[in-house]
Design a protein around this motif. Structure first.
Motif, PDB file in Angstrom:
ATOM      1  N   ARG A   2      37.863  46.494  57.356  1.00 42.10           N
ATOM      2  CA  ARG A   2      37.488  46.269  56.102  1.00 42.10           C
ATOM      3  C   ARG A   2      38.111  47.122  55.401  1.00 42.10           C
ATOM      4  O   ARG A   2      38.055  48.059  55.056  1.00 42.10           O
ATOM      5  CB  ARG A   2      35.988  46.433  56.588  1.00 42.10           C
ATOM      6  N   VAL A   3      38.626  46.183  54.713  1.00 38.85           N
ATOM      7  CA  VAL A   3      39.021  46.853  53.162  1.00 38.85           C
ATOM      8  C   VAL A   3      38.716  46.179  51.698  1.00 38.85           C
ATOM      9  O   VAL A   3      37.624  45.195  51.973  1.00 38.85           O
ATOM     10  CB  VAL A   3      40.611  46.515  52.743  1.00 38.85           C
ATOM     11  N   SER A   4      38.786  47.575  50.997  1.00 33.79           N
ATOM     12  CA  SER A   4      37.673  46.972  50.046  1.00 33.79           C
ATOM     13  C   SER A   4      38.823  46.007  49.033  1.00 33.79           C
ATOM     14  O   SER A   4      39.699  46.364  48.795  1.00 33.79           O
ATOM     15  CB  SER A   4      37.547  48.271  48.286  1.00 33.79           C
ATOM     16  N   ARG A   5      37.917  44.869  48.717  1.00 39.73           N
ATOM     17  CA  ARG A   5      38.144  43.763  47.771  1.00 39.73           C
ATOM     18  C   ARG A   5      38.853  44.594  46.371  1.00 39.73           C
ATOM     19  O   ARG A   5      40.211  43.948  46.519  1.00 39.73           O
ATOM     20  CB  ARG A   5      37.362  42.345  47.714  1.00 39.73           C
ATOM     21  N   GLU A   7      40.049  47.409  45.658  1.00 35.82           N
ATOM     22  CA  GLU A   7      41.874  48.141  46.117  1.00 35.82           C
ATOM     23  C   GLU A   7      42.377  46.841  46.519  1.00 35.82           C
ATOM     24  O   GLU A   7      44.048  47.461  46.388  1.00 35.82           O
ATOM     25  CB  GLU A   7      41.001  48.888  46.508  1.00 35.82           C
ATOM     26  N   TYR A 151      42.718  37.196  56.235  1.00 29.36           N
ATOM     27  CA  TYR A 151      40.975  38.762  55.670  1.00 29.36           C
ATOM     28  C   TYR A 151      39.923  36.982  55.230  1.00 29.36           C
ATOM     29  O   TYR A 151      39.698  35.793  54.724  1.00 29.36           O
ATOM     30  CB  TYR A 151      41.221  39.060  54.568  1.00 29.36           C
ATOM     31  N   ALA A 153      36.498  37.387  52.757  1.00 30.45           N
ATOM     32  CA  ALA A 153      35.356  38.091  52.079  1.00 30.45           C
ATOM     33  C   ALA A 153      34.132  38.718  52.770  1.00 30.45           C
ATOM     34  O   ALA A 153      33.227  36.810  52.859  1.00 30.45           O
ATOM     35  CB  ALA A 153      35.175  37.553  50.623  1.00 30.45           C
ATOM     36  N   ASP A 156      31.982  42.718  48.874  1.00 35.15           N
ATOM     37  CA  ASP A 156      32.922  43.694  48.293  1.00 35.15           C
ATOM     38  C   ASP A 156      34.179  43.844  49.045  1.00 35.15           C
ATOM     39  O   ASP A 156      34.692  45.230  48.855  1.00 35.15           O
ATOM     40  CB  ASP A 156      32.276  44.902  47.382  1.00 35.15           C
ATOM     41  N   GLN A 157      34.037  43.664  50.297  1.00 37.85           N
ATOM     42  CA  GLN A 157      34.828  44.104  51.486  1.00 37.85           C
ATOM     43  C   GLN A 157      35.546  42.759  51.495  1.00 37.85           C
ATOM     44  O   GLN A 157      34.913  42.071  51.849  1.00 37.85           O
ATOM     45  CB  GLN A 157      34.368  44.898  52.506  1.00 37.85           C
ATOM     46  N   VAL A 159      37.491  41.088  55.597  1.00 39.29           N
ATOM     47  CA  VAL A 159      37.226  42.054  56.513  1.00 39.29           C
ATOM     48  C   VAL A 159      38.693  41.169  57.038  1.00 39.29           C
ATOM     49  O   VAL A 159      38.602  39.884  57.098  1.00 39.29           O
ATOM     50  CB  VAL A 159      35.824  41.579  57.825  1.00 39.29           C
TER      51      VAL A 159
END
Length: 457
Positions: A2-5, A7, A151, A153, A156-157, A159
């Motif tokens: 998972r990453v921050s949307r 960022e 990805y 969403a 706010d991440q 995946v």
């Protein structure tokens, strides 16, 4: 991971403002379920594909039209045969009308569907193609492709798609999130990840001449992954595609919904309001939910907790039992009819425990049996609802074609982001009805409840 949307998106190259390019030929979108109309408006949808019908649409005004194939509900061999038939009919229609066409094979933004079965069959029927582009980004639904990784969403991440519930689909499951690896996985190694090309965001947001030159290099049916994180990326791509096609290149597209709007230069419109969706006067509305993705179950729970609506649950166990099948259909149809006649809103939904088969084809057979039961229930209704929401792609396709006898519909727009609305044709069982196609994998937990409240206002 998972990453921050925020960022991930802020680290991308700067976007460029690009006006969509006008298409150079009629675009034919072969949609494997009805949800692919979720980015367009004022566009016709066919549910049959005779040569005469295709010829009529090729000569009609407008940049594109859809053909609802519902091939995602079919076994691979049947999906392949359907694409061969469509390719033959399109070729015959084009010969009759002297009209050129381009084909988009529209499928799921979470990578479920018959790839590469369908694109291989289309290449056999109407190819060969210089390249097949993989474009699964769907911005309204929070699906983007960055650095070749697709990805989805969630809050706010972002995946990676291979780590979502969609990748565990009983029929179309997969492991890879990197699309070059996904192509290798789905082709069973016949196309290796090293053989798959990709267009980066730097190229799409860079010099147009360089992008155009890159497209002219593609040949011999190469598979090309398209990175896209915003509409400008697809607008840049379609400018270059139209130029390359004008220069003689022949391309095929396997895409989600966002690409269609860009390729056909269809500008967005505002969401439809309740008066455009519900018939005036008294009467109840109908929600029919057959989708089994977790989001649909969550949305049903939120609907039941927050909104007055009669619940009619269809027992999948009873539907799959020969001795109980017909009685369950009659029971559910009678309950829905009674509630609609009393001007109540009704939710008709399948029991939520997923029943899977021993393999992918067996799961498809179970799904088809359950969907046929929902069709039989809706066909048994004598009361026309004020509005109709169909939840799930295969569910909405089967209900439209088999329960409501739709042969041609018009896409009015969207009720919510990613939720298309059709106006049913004169030949249908309920002419003029606003038919809301709510994908199983779209929306927030409270989206279905919000829609029902808006329709009931």
């Amino acid at each position: 991971m998972r990453v921050s949307r925020a960022e991930l998106l802020t680290a991308l190259p700067l976007e460029r403002a690009i006006v969509p390019a006008t298409p150079i030929a009629k675009i034919v979108v072969l949609d494997d379920d009805p949800t692919g109309t979720q980015t367009v408006h004022g566009i016709p949808v066919l549910t049959e594909w005779s040569v005469a019908s295709l010829a009529a649409e090729l000569t009609a005004p407008g940049p594109c039209f859809y053909v609802l194939t519902n091939s995602r509900a079919l076994p691979p061999a049947a999906a392949r045969q359907l694409m061969l038939e469509l390719g033959q009919n399109l070729t015959a229609a084009a010969a009759q009308t002297s009209r050129a066409f381009r084909v988009v094979s529209r499928s799921d933004s979470t990578l479920r569907g018959h790839f590469p079965v369908e694109t291989n069959a289309l290449a056999e029927a109407i190819g060969p193609f210089d390249a097949t582009f993989i474009v699964p980004s769907f911005f309204d639904g929070g699906r983007v492709t960055i650095n070749d990784v697709h990805y989805v969403a969630q809050g706010d991440q972002f995946v990676p798609a291979g780590e979502t519930e969609f990748a565990r689909d009983a029929t179309f499951g997969y492991c890879a999130s990197n699309l070059r690896e996904w192509v290798e996985e789905k082709s069973m190694g016949r196309v290796t990840k090293a053989q798959v090309a990709s267009l980066s965001l730097s190229e799409l947001r860079g010099e147009p001449a360089a992008l155009g030159a890159r497209l002219l290099q593609f040949r011999d049916g190469v598979v090309v992954v398209v990175n896209a994180a915003a509409a400008c990326d697809l607008h840049a791509l379609t400018h270059a595609l139209h130029a390359a096609e004008s220069a003689g290149k022949k391309f095929l597209y396997r895409s989600a919904a966002s690409f269609v709007a860009a390729y056909a230069a269809i500008a967005p419109r505002s969401l439809l309001v309740a008066t455009e969706l519900a018939a005036p006067g008294p009467g109840g509305g109908l929600v029919v939910a057959g989708s089994y993705v977790g989001l649909t179950s969550t949305q049903l729970d939120a609907l039941f907790k927050s909104t007055p609506i009669a619940r009619v649950e269809v027992s999948v166990e009873a539907v799959l039992a020969d001795s109980k099948h017909q009685a369950e259909i009659r029971r559910a149809a009678q309950l829905v009819n009674t509630r609609l006649a009393q001007n109540e809103n009704v939710a008709l939904f399948t029991s939520r425990a997923l029943v899977a088969g021993r393999d992918a084809n067996a799961s498809l057979t179970i799904g088809a049996t359950v969907s046929a039961a929902l069709v039989a229930i809706v066909r048994g209704l004598s009361v026309r609802p004020r509005w109709f929401v169909a939840k799930g792609g295969i569910t909405s396709s089967d209900l439209a074609t088999k329960a409501l006898d739709v042969r041609r519909a018009l896409v009015l727009g969207q009720a919510l982001p990613g939720v298309p609305v059709w106006q049913l044709g004169a030949e249908s069982r309920w002419p003029g009805l606003a038919y809301i196609v709510f994908p199983g994998n779209v929306g927030a937990p409270d989206s279905l409840a919000t829609l029902v409240r808006n329709l009931s206002a």
